[in-house]
Motif scaffolding. Structure first.
Motif, PDB file in Angstrom:
ATOM      1  N   ALA A 228       0.843  -1.197   0.000  1.00 23.91           N
ATOM      2  CA  ALA A 228       0.000   0.000   0.000  1.00 23.91           C
ATOM      3  C   ALA A 228       0.877   1.245   0.000  1.00 23.91           C
ATOM      4  N   ASP A 229       0.260   2.382  -0.284  1.00 20.66           N
ATOM      5  CA  ASP A 229       0.984   3.641  -0.225  1.00 20.66           C
ATOM      6  C   ASP A 229       1.338   3.957   1.223  1.00 20.66           C
ATOM      7  N   ALA A 230       2.209   4.952   1.420  1.00 20.94           N
ATOM      8  CA  ALA A 230       2.727   5.250   2.757  1.00 20.94           C
ATOM      9  C   ALA A 230       1.613   5.580   3.747  1.00 20.94           C
ATOM     10  N   ALA A 231       0.626   6.384   3.333  1.00 24.05           N
ATOM     11  CA  ALA A 231      -0.456   6.763   4.239  1.00 24.05           C
ATOM     12  C   ALA A 231      -1.268   5.539   4.665  1.00 24.05           C
ATOM     13  N   SER A 232      -1.531   4.630   3.738  1.00 24.32           N
ATOM     14  CA  SER A 232      -2.291   3.421   4.071  1.00 24.32           C
ATOM     15  C   SER A 232      -1.491   2.498   4.979  1.00 24.32           C
ATOM     16  N   CYS A 233      -0.177   2.408   4.743  1.00 18.06           N
ATOM     17  CA  CYS A 233       0.676   1.598   5.620  1.00 18.06           C
ATOM     18  C   CYS A 233       0.610   2.127   7.055  1.00 18.06           C
ATOM     19  N   LEU A 234       0.708   3.449   7.206  1.00 20.55           N
ATOM     20  CA  LEU A 234       0.637   4.045   8.548  1.00 20.55           C
ATOM     21  C   LEU A 234      -0.722   3.778   9.194  1.00 20.55           C
ATOM     22  N   HIS A 235      -1.780   3.848   8.415  1.00 17.14           N
ATOM     23  CA  HIS A 235      -3.109   3.573   8.961  1.00 17.14           C
ATOM     24  C   HIS A 235      -3.190   2.139   9.480  1.00 17.14           C
ATOM     25  N   LEU A 236      -2.669   1.191   8.712  1.00 15.48           N
ATOM     26  CA  LEU A 236      -2.700  -0.205   9.138  1.00 15.48           C
ATOM     27  C   LEU A 236      -1.881  -0.421  10.399  1.00 15.48           C
ATOM     28  N   VAL A 237      -0.745   0.264  10.502  1.00 16.18           N
ATOM     29  CA  VAL A 237       0.086   0.141  11.702  1.00 16.18           C
ATOM     30  C   VAL A 237      -0.623   0.768  12.896  1.00 16.18           C
ATOM     31  N   ARG A 238      -1.138   1.990  12.720  1.00 10.61           N
ATOM     32  CA  ARG A 238      -1.782   2.707  13.823  1.00 10.61           C
ATOM     33  C   ARG A 238      -2.980   1.926  14.359  1.00 10.61           C
ATOM     34  N   SER A 239      -3.709   1.262  13.467  1.00 12.63           N
ATOM     35  CA  SER A 239      -4.881   0.492  13.891  1.00 12.63           C
ATOM     36  C   SER A 239      -4.505  -0.913  14.350  1.00 12.63           C
ATOM     37  N   ASN A 240      -3.214  -1.186  14.439  1.00 13.33           N
ATOM     38  CA  ASN A 240      -2.698  -2.470  14.934  1.00 13.33           C
ATOM     39  C   ASN A 240      -3.094  -3.632  14.025  1.00 13.33           C
ATOM     40  N   ARG A 241      -3.224  -3.336  12.728  1.00 19.60           N
ATOM     41  CA  ARG A 241      -3.513  -4.381  11.758  1.00 19.60           C
ATOM     42  C   ARG A 241      -2.249  -4.955  11.140  1.00 19.60           C
ATOM     43  N   ALA A 242      -1.140  -4.254  11.286  1.00 23.37           N
ATOM     44  CA  ALA A 242       0.096  -4.700  10.645  1.00 23.37           C
ATOM     45  C   ALA A 242       1.287  -4.012  11.311  1.00 23.37           C
ATOM     46  N   ALA A 243       2.453  -4.598  11.109  1.00 27.44           N
ATOM     47  CA  ALA A 243       3.719  -3.948  11.437  1.00 27.44           C
ATOM     48  C   ALA A 243       4.306  -3.424  10.131  1.00 27.44           C
ATOM     49  N   ALA A 244       5.261  -2.517  10.232  1.00 25.78           N
ATOM     50  CA  ALA A 244       5.897  -1.977   9.040  1.00 25.78           C
ATOM     51  C   ALA A 244       7.363  -1.726   9.334  1.00 25.78           C
ATOM     52  N   LEU A 245       8.090  -1.309   8.308  1.00 21.77           N
ATOM     53  CA  LEU A 245       9.509  -0.981   8.428  1.00 21.77           C
ATOM     54  C   LEU A 245       9.712   0.464   7.995  1.00 21.77           C
ATOM     55  N   CYS A 246      10.730   1.087   8.537  1.00 22.60           N
ATOM     56  CA  CYS A 246      11.006   2.482   8.169  1.00 22.60           C
ATOM     57  C   CYS A 246      12.492   2.761   8.337  1.00 22.60           C
ATOM     58  N   ARG A 247      12.980   3.809   7.656  1.00 27.34           N
ATOM     59  CA  ARG A 247      14.338   4.279   7.894  1.00 27.34           C
ATOM     60  C   ARG A 247      14.436   4.848   9.296  1.00 27.34           C
ATOM     61  N   ALA A 248      15.608   4.773   9.890  1.00 28.05           N
ATOM     62  CA  ALA A 248      15.784   5.170  11.281  1.00 28.05           C
ATOM     63  C   ALA A 248      15.479   6.642  11.520  1.00 28.05           C
ATOM     64  N   THR A 249      15.559   7.467  10.483  1.00 29.17           N
ATOM     65  CA  THR A 249      15.289   8.897  10.640  1.00 29.17           C
ATOM     66  C   THR A 249      13.800   9.228  10.618  1.00 29.17           C
ATOM     67  N   PHE A 250      12.958   8.229  10.381  1.00 32.47           N
ATOM     68  CA  PHE A 250      11.523   8.489  10.231  1.00 32.47           C
ATOM     69  C   PHE A 250      10.934   9.027  11.526  1.00 32.47           C
ATOM     70  N   PRO A 251      10.269  10.207  11.493  1.00 34.15           N
ATOM     71  CA  PRO A 251       9.643  10.742  12.706  1.00 34.15           C
ATOM     72  C   PRO A 251       8.257  10.128  12.875  1.00 34.15           C
ATOM     73  N   PRO A 252       8.038   9.299  13.891  1.00 33.58           N
ATOM     74  CA  PRO A 252       6.742   8.613  14.011  1.00 33.58           C
ATOM     75  C   PRO A 252       5.612   9.576  14.332  1.00 33.58           C
ATOM     76  N   PRO A 253       4.488   9.465  13.634  1.00 29.36           N
ATOM     77  CA  PRO A 253       3.322  10.292  13.947  1.00 29.36           C
ATOM     78  C   PRO A 253       2.624   9.774  15.198  1.00 29.36           C
ATOM     79  N   PRO A 254       1.656  10.518  15.730  1.00 31.22           N
ATOM     80  CA  PRO A 254       0.927  10.043  16.917  1.00 31.22           C
ATOM     81  C   PRO A 254       0.306   8.676  16.693  1.00 31.22           C
ATOM     82  N   GLY A 255       0.364   7.843  17.731  1.00 33.17           N
ATOM     83  CA  GLY A 255      -0.222   6.518  17.669  1.00 33.17           C
ATOM     84  C   GLY A 255       0.699   5.441  17.163  1.00 33.17           C
TER      85      GLY A 255
END
Length: 328
Positions: A228-255
């Motif tokens: 999925a696109d980045a926004a959809s990946c974040l939604h799935l992670v935030r809703s605890n439907r999936a885990a994801a990977l990111c570069r270490a510099t990524f600033p995590p959004p709320p949740g």
């Protein structure tokens, strides 16, 4: 599908390398992506261009015809591009910069630095999820500079017609919901996430293959993978439907929380490229300098990454018998 010059370059690369796998590495593509593209090209051409054998690939009679024509067409197009680039560069000098990137926030911060330091410079930007598409735009003269990336284990840069510089190499961390049972861990082994579903952005590079290989080394195969696109990946992670990977510099959004993986099996090389003679050395050096400064700022603002870096420094110091860092 209509045949494009980039398709001829792919065919030429396969013939020169004698292998789809070697050609994919030189082009900065995943082997599966190049194989898929080759099938589409062959469908457009009306037949197979290569026969696979124990010694690699050999062109078919149709492939020989296409390769012979490409020897005329590709140099002619390259000369046209170079002439046009010289003409356009002479007209623009250092007054305009066309910048492309696959990194959203990174691109914005770089533009801010450039415009602040060089108010007379007109900067325009283009964004794409495809690194090879951005590189093609630089080769074709539609972009002056591209910020791209690839897996850290791949030492090759990309198209040899371009100048390439490395900005940095960052580790890849895990991205979890703040409600995940492991969200409070300081670090995680990839095997601890064996039962997770994964959300990954689409890409033509080898990151998906590298991730799968890392999972196998950790003793499991990934469960469901949501592409999925980045926004959809974040939604799935935030809703605890999936885990994801990111570069270490990524600033995590709320949740969402970012957690280092140990050992650091996955990394990401951030690269910058431009076409020789299409950009003055002075401006190219400035863009590279500001890109590295933007990355340094991103590291400083990320407490998870800075803590991880201190741990690596302390581990290295202990290994060499030196006292650990006092900056904790």
């Amino acid at each position: 599908m209509e045949l494009e010059f980039r398709h001829l370059r792919m065919i030429r690369a396969i013939a020169d390398a004698g292998s789809v796998t070697k050609a994919a590495d030189r082009l900065g593509l995943a082997q599966s992506a190049l194989s898929t593209q080759l099938k589409r090209i062959e469908a457009a051409m009306g037949g197979r261009l290569f026969e696979r054998g124990r010694e690699g690939v050999q062109p078919t009679p149709l492939g020989v015809l296409v390769l012979e024509r490409s020897r005329v067409l590709l140099p002619a197009m390259r000369q046209l591009q170079e002439d046009a680039l010289r003409f356009a560069t002479a007209a623009r000098e250092d007054s305009e910069l066309r910048l492309g990137a696959t990194h959203g926030p990174f691109l914005g911060a770089l533009v801010d630095r450039l415009v602040t330091a060089r108010p007379e410079l007109t900067v325009s930007t283009q964004s794409s999820t495809s690194a090879s598409e951005l590189v093609t735009r630089v080769v074709d003269g539609r972009l002056d500079v591209a910020l791209t990336g690839r897996c850290g284990h791949r030492k090759s840069t990309g198209d040899e017609r371009l100048e390439w510089r490395e900005i940095t190499v960052d580790p890849v961390f895990a991205l979890l919901s703040e409600d995940h049972p492991l969200a409070r861990e300081r670090e995680l082994g990839l095997e601890q996430l064996a039962g997770e579903r994964w959300a990954l952005p689409p890409g033509e590079g080898c990151f998906g293959e590298c991730f799968a290989a890392a999972c196998v080394r950790a003793g499991f195969l990934p469960r469901t993978v949501y592409e999925a696109d980045a926004a959809s990946c974040l939604h799935l992670v935030r809703s605890n439907r999936a885990a994801a990977l990111c570069r270490a510099t990524f600033p995590p959004p709320p949740g969402v929380v970012v957690i280092p993986l140990t050992p650091a099996q996955l990394s990401w090389r951030q690269l910058i490229c431009w076409r020789p003679r299409a950009l003055t050395r002075r401006l190219a050096d400035e863009v590279l300098c500001y890109a590295r400064a933007v990355h340094a700022d991103a590291v400083t603002r990320n407490p998870v990454y800075t803590a991880w870096l201190r741990q690596q420094e302390d581990a290295a110091a202990r290994e060499h018998g030196a006292p650990p860092s006092a900056a904790h």
